[in-house]
Design a protein around this motif. Structure first.
Motif, mmCIF file in Angstrom:
data_model
loop_
_atom_site.group_PDB
_atom_site.id
_atom_site.type_symbol
_atom_site.label_atom_id
_atom_site.label_comp_id
_atom_site.label_asym_id
_atom_site.label_seq_id
_atom_site.Cartn_x
_atom_site.Cartn_y
_atom_site.Cartn_z
ATOM 1 N N GLY A 79 64.939 13.144 66.940
ATOM 2 C CA GLY A 79 63.743 13.821 66.452
ATOM 3 C C GLY A 79 63.400 15.089 67.199
ATOM 4 N N ARG A 80 62.178 15.523 66.990
ATOM 5 C CA ARG A 80 61.736 16.817 67.510
ATOM 6 C C ARG A 80 60.383 16.689 68.211
ATOM 7 N NH1 ARG A 80 64.102 21.127 65.197
ATOM 8 N NH2 ARG A 80 62.170 22.353 65.168
ATOM 9 N N ARG A 81 60.193 15.579 68.919
ATOM 10 C CA ARG A 81 58.892 15.313 69.539
ATOM 11 C C ARG A 81 59.139 14.776 70.946
ATOM 12 N NH1 ARG A 81 53.747 14.418 67.144
ATOM 13 N NH2 ARG A 81 52.445 12.930 68.247
ATOM 14 N N LEU A 82 58.682 15.528 71.961
ATOM 15 C CA LEU A 82 59.022 15.224 73.346
ATOM 16 C C LEU A 82 57.783 15.092 74.218
ATOM 17 C CD1 LEU A 82 61.863 17.868 73.810
ATOM 18 C CD2 LEU A 82 62.174 15.434 73.309
ATOM 19 N N ALA A 83 57.813 14.128 75.120
ATOM 20 C CA ALA A 83 56.841 14.068 76.208
ATOM 21 C C ALA A 83 57.517 14.621 77.453
ATOM 22 C CB ALA A 83 56.383 12.640 76.442
ATOM 23 N N VAL A 84 56.726 15.257 78.318
ATOM 24 C CA VAL A 84 57.278 15.897 79.509
ATOM 25 C C VAL A 84 56.486 15.447 80.728
ATOM 26 C CG1 VAL A 84 57.771 18.085 80.666
ATOM 27 C CG2 VAL A 84 57.946 17.926 78.173
ATOM 28 N N CYS A 85 57.197 14.972 81.736
ATOM 29 C CA CYS A 85 56.574 14.606 83.007
ATOM 30 C C CYS A 85 57.382 15.284 84.114
ATOM 31 C CB CYS A 85 56.573 13.091 83.179
ATOM 32 S SG CYS A 85 55.640 12.532 84.622
ATOM 33 N N SER A 128 57.437 19.486 68.839
ATOM 34 C CA SER A 128 56.202 18.952 69.413
ATOM 35 C C SER A 128 56.449 18.626 70.883
ATOM 36 C CB SER A 128 55.752 17.692 68.677
ATOM 37 O OG SER A 128 55.264 18.003 67.393
ATOM 38 N N ILE A 129 55.447 18.913 71.708
ATOM 39 C CA ILE A 129 55.609 18.692 73.144
ATOM 40 C C ILE A 129 54.284 18.217 73.722
ATOM 41 C CG2 ILE A 129 55.066 21.091 73.784
ATOM 42 C CD1 ILE A 129 57.318 20.840 75.895
ATOM 43 N N ALA A 130 54.365 17.229 74.625
ATOM 44 C CA ALA A 130 53.161 16.631 75.217
ATOM 45 C C ALA A 130 53.311 16.569 76.731
ATOM 46 C CB ALA A 130 52.952 15.224 74.669
ATOM 47 N N PRO A 131 52.442 17.237 77.487
ATOM 48 C CA PRO A 131 52.520 17.133 78.950
ATOM 49 C C PRO A 131 51.870 15.844 79.445
ATOM 50 C CG PRO A 131 50.699 18.560 78.336
ATOM 51 C CD PRO A 131 51.373 18.148 77.053
ATOM 52 N N GLN A 165 53.461 14.147 62.553
ATOM 53 C CA GLN A 165 53.694 15.573 62.383
ATOM 54 C C GLN A 165 54.468 16.149 63.570
ATOM 55 O OE1 GLN A 165 50.087 17.887 62.301
ATOM 56 N NE2 GLN A 165 51.055 19.632 61.314
ATOM 57 N N ASP A 166 55.401 17.051 63.264
ATOM 58 C CA ASP A 166 56.122 17.771 64.303
ATOM 59 C C ASP A 166 55.601 19.204 64.371
ATOM 60 O OD1 ASP A 166 57.726 15.638 65.083
ATOM 61 O OD2 ASP A 166 59.204 16.049 63.520
ATOM 62 N N GLY A 167 56.057 19.944 65.380
ATOM 63 C CA GLY A 167 55.631 21.336 65.517
ATOM 64 C C GLY A 167 54.231 21.475 66.069
ATOM 65 N N THR A 168 53.890 20.634 67.069
ATOM 66 C CA THR A 168 52.533 20.655 67.615
ATOM 67 C C THR A 168 52.555 20.675 69.144
ATOM 68 O OG1 THR A 168 52.400 18.226 67.659
ATOM 69 C CG2 THR A 168 51.617 19.336 65.663
ATOM 70 N N LEU A 169 51.482 21.198 69.706
ATOM 71 C CA LEU A 169 51.204 21.042 71.129
ATOM 72 C C LEU A 169 50.252 19.861 71.248
ATOM 73 C CD1 LEU A 169 51.332 22.006 74.084
ATOM 74 C CD2 LEU A 169 49.395 23.516 73.573
#
Length: 419
Positions: free
Chosen positions: A31-37, A57-60, A100-104
């Motif tokens: 997919g295209r949805r990532l969490a980042v630590c 999509s990316i989530a800090p 949904q993808d393509g989000t902050l």
């Protein structure tokens, strides 16, 4: 050059080298949805820029989150993968729900309860940045110095992304070393400092008189009037911006004469609030035909500017009167023995709620002194019934104060006999 992180420059080639590593790593997820630590601020910025360009999509996640907890949070956000510290350590996950993808993906501040995930599309963020530029209308030689979190929207979108879109190289400062930041600001001819009210005030105490700083941008909470006057006296240009997690920045004020002035709405939205200072109402943001509830109380003045009265949840209703904490705080900050003060509500069996205050200062003040001061500066329904002296006031990781948490803490302390 793309940006500076502390004293080190980073160019596009350096960032694109990290992009190539990410592209290879992404081949392992569907997919295209990532969490980042990650503790690496450069890695985080590289990932944000990649996600924006490729509509991911990316989530800090907080950098100190344990790995097992980070994996749980990533799954709860329906991510396809967790980037643990760097792109080379991407952990594939199986997404259970279509989202949904393509989000902050960011989180509410948590000042009134548990932080909630908020998603905004990159297209909406691009629109915000366009109107943000129109409102600020900065000359090209103005260089933002971003001394606040770059995982939150204020520092990331308004401080970094908006600056890059303007074709200017931002200077990003990590850590909280006032002397280092003073040195960096003085190295620029027209620096515009992005930071929190508390840190800005600390910095202005150290800034030499007679040499006004070019510009300061503040957001996140309203400064006490005493701090506001100090900062205003030492800057050529002072901006305040107002926004919420769901909508981003929606209003900007340049050279406001009072701390509660949040300014005019940006061109892509409209604001609804009370008709005047005696009738504040909840602030609503109207954007793309939708009404976004902010949870803030305010009104529009005769110039159409938003005036902030406080959080709706923070309003104290005592004996039928509304008490707005920042009004009480502004009065108490005039006391020579008070360095900082936060006003909050506590339960009261007779009045429903009562006003309480926690303050810092060189020494605890007597109740008689504080009550005499309140009689001179506040209406009787605004007088705090309890004062607490502490060496420091607890804050959230974002630097904000949670009045709800203060109320819970001091109520629990009182139940245990702690003064």
């Amino acid at each position: 050059m793309l940006f500076y992180l502390n004293d080190r420059p980073y160019d596009r080639a350096t960032i694109e080298a990290r992009w190539r590593l990410l592209t290879r790593a992404l081949a392992t997820v569907s997919g295209r949805r990532l969490a980042v630590c990650t503790h690496d601020s450069v890695e985080w910025l590289a990932l944000v820029l990649y996600a924006r360009q490729h509509n991911l999509s990316i989530a800090p996640l907080p950098a100190d989150t344990p790995r097992a907890t980070a994996l749980e949070k990533a799954r709860a956000l329906h991510c396809d993968g967790l980037i643990w510290q760097s792109a080379e350590q991407l952990v594939p996950l199986e997404r259970q729900t279509s989202v949904q993808d393509g989000t902050l993906i960011q989180f509410s501040s948590g000042t009134t309860g548990e932080a909630k995930p908020i998603e905004r599309t990159w297209s909406d963020i691009d629109t915000e940045i366009t109107h943000y530029h129109q409102a600020l209308d900065l000359p090209p030689e103005v260089v933002p110095v971003v001394a606040c979190s770059i995982s939150h929207s204020y520092g990331l979108i308004c401080g970094v992304l908006a600056t890059l879109d303007r074709g200017v190289v931002p200077r990003i400062v990590t850590g909280w070393n006032p002397k280092y930041l003073l040195k960096m600001l003085r190295a620029e001819s027209r620096p515009l400092l992005y930071s929190s009210p508390t840190f800005i005030r600390t910095l202005m105490m150290l800034w030499p008189p007679g040499e006004p700083l070019y510009g300061v941008m503040t957001s996140g909470s309203v400064m006490p009037e005493a701090w506001f006057d100090e900062v205003r006296a030492k800057t050529e240009n002072l901006w305040q911006q107002y926004g919420c997690s769901e909508a981003g920045c929606v209003a900007v004020a340049r050279q406001p004469e009072r701390a509660d002035i949040m300014g005019m709405p940006l061109g892509h939205c409209a604001l609804q609030a009370g008709p005047g200072p005696d009738e504040p109402e909840e602030v609503l943001v109207v954007q793309q035909g939708q009404r976004i509830v902010t949870g803030d109380a305010g009104y529009l003045d005769d110039q159409g500017r938003l005036r902030f009265c406080g959080r709706m949840d923070d309003t104290i209703i005592t004996a039928g009167f509304n008490v707005y904490p920042h009004e009480v705080e502004n009065a108490l900050m005039r006391h020579a023995g008070i360095r900082e003060v936060v006003v909050f509500k506590q339960p009261d069996p007779l009045a429903g709620e009562r006003v309480a205050a926690v303050y810092t200062g060189t020494a605890a003040l007597s109740d008689a002194d504080l009550r005499a001061f309140c009689r001179q500066h506040l209406a009787s329904h605004q007088w705090p019934s309890r004062f607490y002296h502490r060496e420091r006031i607890p804050r959230l990781p974002s630097g904000k104060v949670s009045r709800r948490q203060l109320a819970e803490q001091f109520t629990a302390d009182a139940a245990q006999g702690v003064a």
